[in-house]
Design a protein around this motif. Structure first.
Motif, PDB file in Angstrom:
ATOM      1  N   ALA A 157     -38.597 -34.213 -75.882  1.00  0.00           N
ATOM      2  CA  ALA A 157     -37.927 -35.284 -75.539  1.00  0.00           C
ATOM      3  C   ALA A 157     -38.339 -36.041 -74.411  1.00  0.00           C
ATOM      4  O   ALA A 157     -38.610 -35.251 -73.472  1.00  0.00           O
ATOM      5  CB  ALA A 157     -36.259 -34.951 -75.622  1.00  0.00           C
ATOM      6  N   GLY A 158     -38.524 -37.513 -74.333  1.00  0.00           N
ATOM      7  CA  GLY A 158     -38.630 -38.089 -73.142  1.00  0.00           C
ATOM      8  C   GLY A 158     -37.563 -38.795 -72.700  1.00  0.00           C
ATOM      9  O   GLY A 158     -36.932 -39.862 -73.365  1.00  0.00           O
ATOM     10  N   GLY A 159     -36.748 -38.418 -71.785  1.00  0.00           N
ATOM     11  CA  GLY A 159     -35.553 -39.159 -71.249  1.00  0.00           C
ATOM     12  C   GLY A 159     -34.319 -39.053 -72.117  1.00  0.00           C
ATOM     13  O   GLY A 159     -34.156 -38.214 -72.526  1.00  0.00           O
ATOM     14  N   GLY A 161     -34.706 -39.925 -74.861  1.00  0.00           N
ATOM     15  CA  GLY A 161     -34.878 -39.578 -76.449  1.00  0.00           C
ATOM     16  C   GLY A 161     -34.554 -38.188 -76.686  1.00  0.00           C
ATOM     17  O   GLY A 161     -34.605 -37.657 -77.933  1.00  0.00           O
ATOM     18  N   HIS A 183     -38.219 -31.176 -72.193  1.00  0.00           N
ATOM     19  CA  HIS A 183     -37.584 -32.449 -71.967  1.00  0.00           C
ATOM     20  C   HIS A 183     -38.177 -32.879 -70.732  1.00  0.00           C
ATOM     21  O   HIS A 183     -38.142 -32.191 -69.490  1.00  0.00           O
ATOM     22  CB  HIS A 183     -36.004 -32.242 -71.645  1.00  0.00           C
ATOM     23  CG  HIS A 183     -35.139 -33.339 -71.737  1.00  0.00           C
ATOM     24  ND1 HIS A 183     -33.813 -33.666 -71.100  1.00  0.00           N
ATOM     25  CD2 HIS A 183     -35.507 -34.509 -71.764  1.00  0.00           C
ATOM     26  CE1 HIS A 183     -33.499 -34.660 -71.140  1.00  0.00           C
ATOM     27  NE2 HIS A 183     -34.609 -35.560 -71.653  1.00  0.00           N
ATOM     28  N   THR A 184     -38.695 -33.956 -70.767  1.00  0.00           N
ATOM     29  CA  THR A 184     -39.337 -34.726 -69.540  1.00  0.00           C
ATOM     30  C   THR A 184     -38.443 -35.996 -68.948  1.00  0.00           C
ATOM     31  O   THR A 184     -37.691 -36.515 -69.904  1.00  0.00           O
ATOM     32  CB  THR A 184     -40.882 -35.157 -69.956  1.00  0.00           C
ATOM     33  OG1 THR A 184     -40.721 -36.191 -70.643  1.00  0.00           O
ATOM     34  CG2 THR A 184     -41.470 -34.150 -70.519  1.00  0.00           C
ATOM     35  N   GLY A 185     -38.862 -36.188 -67.991  1.00  0.00           N
ATOM     36  CA  GLY A 185     -38.047 -37.332 -67.466  1.00  0.00           C
ATOM     37  C   GLY A 185     -38.392 -37.630 -65.802  1.00  0.00           C
ATOM     38  O   GLY A 185     -39.303 -36.953 -65.262  1.00  0.00           O
ATOM     39  N   CYS A 233     -40.462 -35.322 -81.775  1.00  0.00           N
ATOM     40  CA  CYS A 233     -40.711 -35.582 -80.760  1.00  0.00           C
ATOM     41  C   CYS A 233     -39.943 -37.101 -80.695  1.00  0.00           C
ATOM     42  O   CYS A 233     -40.030 -37.843 -81.631  1.00  0.00           O
ATOM     43  CB  CYS A 233     -42.112 -35.968 -80.225  1.00  0.00           C
ATOM     44  SG  CYS A 233     -42.201 -37.083 -78.597  1.00  0.00           S
ATOM     45  N   CYS A 234     -39.236 -37.269 -79.731  1.00  0.00           N
ATOM     46  CA  CYS A 234     -38.603 -38.744 -79.338  1.00  0.00           C
ATOM     47  C   CYS A 234     -38.726 -39.132 -78.086  1.00  0.00           C
ATOM     48  O   CYS A 234     -38.375 -38.355 -77.100  1.00  0.00           O
ATOM     49  CB  CYS A 234     -36.854 -38.696 -79.932  1.00  0.00           C
ATOM     50  SG  CYS A 234     -36.234 -40.399 -79.748  1.00  0.00           S
ATOM     51  N   GLY A 235     -39.364 -40.240 -78.008  1.00  0.00           N
ATOM     52  CA  GLY A 235     -39.570 -40.658 -76.556  1.00  0.00           C
ATOM     53  C   GLY A 235     -40.514 -42.032 -76.395  1.00  0.00           C
ATOM     54  O   GLY A 235     -40.776 -42.659 -77.497  1.00  0.00           O
ATOM     55  N   ARG A 257     -39.399 -43.219 -82.225  1.00  0.00           N
ATOM     56  CA  ARG A 257     -39.528 -44.019 -80.881  1.00  0.00           C
ATOM     57  C   ARG A 257     -38.442 -44.645 -80.197  1.00  0.00           C
ATOM     58  O   ARG A 257     -37.557 -45.262 -81.233  1.00  0.00           O
ATOM     59  CB  ARG A 257     -40.854 -44.796 -80.857  1.00  0.00           C
ATOM     60  CG  ARG A 257     -40.829 -46.085 -81.711  1.00  0.00           C
ATOM     61  CD  ARG A 257     -42.131 -46.903 -81.610  1.00  0.00           C
ATOM     62  NE  ARG A 257     -43.250 -46.180 -82.683  1.00  0.00           N
ATOM     63  CZ  ARG A 257     -44.453 -45.994 -82.071  1.00  0.00           C
ATOM     64  NH1 ARG A 257     -44.555 -46.148 -80.687  1.00  0.00           N
ATOM     65  NH2 ARG A 257     -45.373 -45.075 -82.637  1.00  0.00           N
TER      66      ARG A 257
END
Length: 347
Positions: A157-159, A161, A183-185, A233-235, A257
């Motif tokens: 997950a990105g942010g 997401g 998880h990234t951000g 993946c969502c981001g 996305r």
């Protein structure tokens, strides 16, 4: 015209880990991009259902994220949903926006959404201004990002997401299936929900803030992944495309996305509005963007083709990479197969 309110219980769909086969449950959203530049995706089955809710608790786990509990107005349960589902929210101004459900599917009395404030974003600004007691109308739920049966999962997950991913993690954990979450951000203060998920299994959740080493590469995000795992993946689009390119051939990859898909190898064409002007659509822009310069009242929402808000009739010509169906086009992603199409903005 707003559809009438429907009431009554809706039977929940079968759990993907209880009796379903991988082939029957698998729905992939990673079909190839068409030469016209818009992404092909399986249209989401339209749900003709309107649900009345009231804003309950509003919390802010991050400085720019609002988490809203939307409580059903009636005595019955809210419609059932599965991880990956979203609802269309009618905001007070009339804007329609899609938000992933990030709460507990077993809680049939409330839905939960988490919305990040987008600078200049009219929809997110209205969500952040909502207060407990405000009544809203929802449409759905619908699911364009369903969780399929797999022997293991890697969730990325990105942010913000993380919102559709969070229920998937809880579902996999409850089913006893192996899983990992990355998880990234920008920084830890901008990464909601994953701290709660880490309480399930701290050794399976990796939070990677960019301010502690820079944005991670696709290889770093996939490090240690089970080759049999389904990757969800969502981001942002660059993250999704990097992971897609880095995965071994044949490994299952599902993505959603939260911004419009990129236009690749687009070709210019003309959109003629019935009874109105002809509008040039450049190779690197969508028909929706071009039309709204002339007709700013044309509604839109998801900008990915599936919500139906910008779907209009095509009176002349044909389109490609278009999820709207025969005789219609999604202005946000559809492109003319030839040099020109004529559309009816009367819907």
């Amino acid at each position: 015209m707003t559809p009438p309110l429907r009431t009554g219980r809706v039977a929940p769909p079968p759990h993907p880990h209880r009796g379903a086969t991988a082939l029957s449950a698998l729905t992939t959203l990673t079909a190839g991009l068409a030469t016209a530049g818009a992404r092909r995706r399986r249209p989401v089955t339209e749900v003709d259902r309107t649900v009345a809710v009231t804003v309950g608790a509003v919390t802010r786990p991050c400085r720019d994220v609002a988490v809203l509990d939307l409580v059903g107005d009636g005595d019955g349960d809210l419609p059932a949903w599965r991880p990956g589902a979203h609802v269309d929210v009618e905001l007070p101004s009339g804007l329609l926006r899609q938000y992933s459900l990030c709460g507990d599917p077993a809680d049939r009395r409330r839905y939960r959404i988490a919305v990040r404030a987008v600078p200049g974003g009219s929809g997110s600004a209205q969500v952040h201004a909502l207060t407990p007691g405000t009544r809203l109308r929802l449409h759905g739920p619908r699911n364009a990002f369903p969780l399929a049966t797999a022997p293991a999962y890697l969730f990325v997950a990105g942010g913000i997401g993380i919102t559709p991913i969070a229920p998937m993690v809880r579902d996999a954990h409850a089913a006893g299936v192996e899983w990992r979450l990355v998880h990234t951000g920008r920084d830890l203060a901008s990464m909601p929900l994953s701290d709660e998920l880490a309480a399930l299994a701290p050794d399976r959740v990796l939070r990677r803030p960019d301010d502690a080493g820079g944005p991670p590469s696709a290889g770093a995000l996939l490090a240690g992944a089970d080759p049999e795992a389904a990757v969800y993946c969502c981001g942002p689009p660059p993250m999704i495309e990097a992971l897609r390119a880095a995965l071994p051939a044949g490994q299952r990859f599902h993505s959603e996305r939260f911004s419009p898909p990129p236009i690749r190898d687009g070709r210019p064409f003309t959109v003629a509005i019935a009874g109105g002007p002809e509008i040039a659509v450049p190779a690197d822009r969508t028909a929706l963007d071009a039309v709204r310069e002339v007709r700013p009242d044309v509604p839109y929402s998801c900008r990915q083709g599936f919500c139906g808000t910008c779907h209009v009739r095509v009176l002349e010509g044909t389109t490609v990479a278009d999820p709207a169906g025969p005789g219609r086009t999604a202005l946000c992603v559809g492109r003319a197969a030839g040099e020109r199409i004529v559309v009816d903005l009367g819907r």
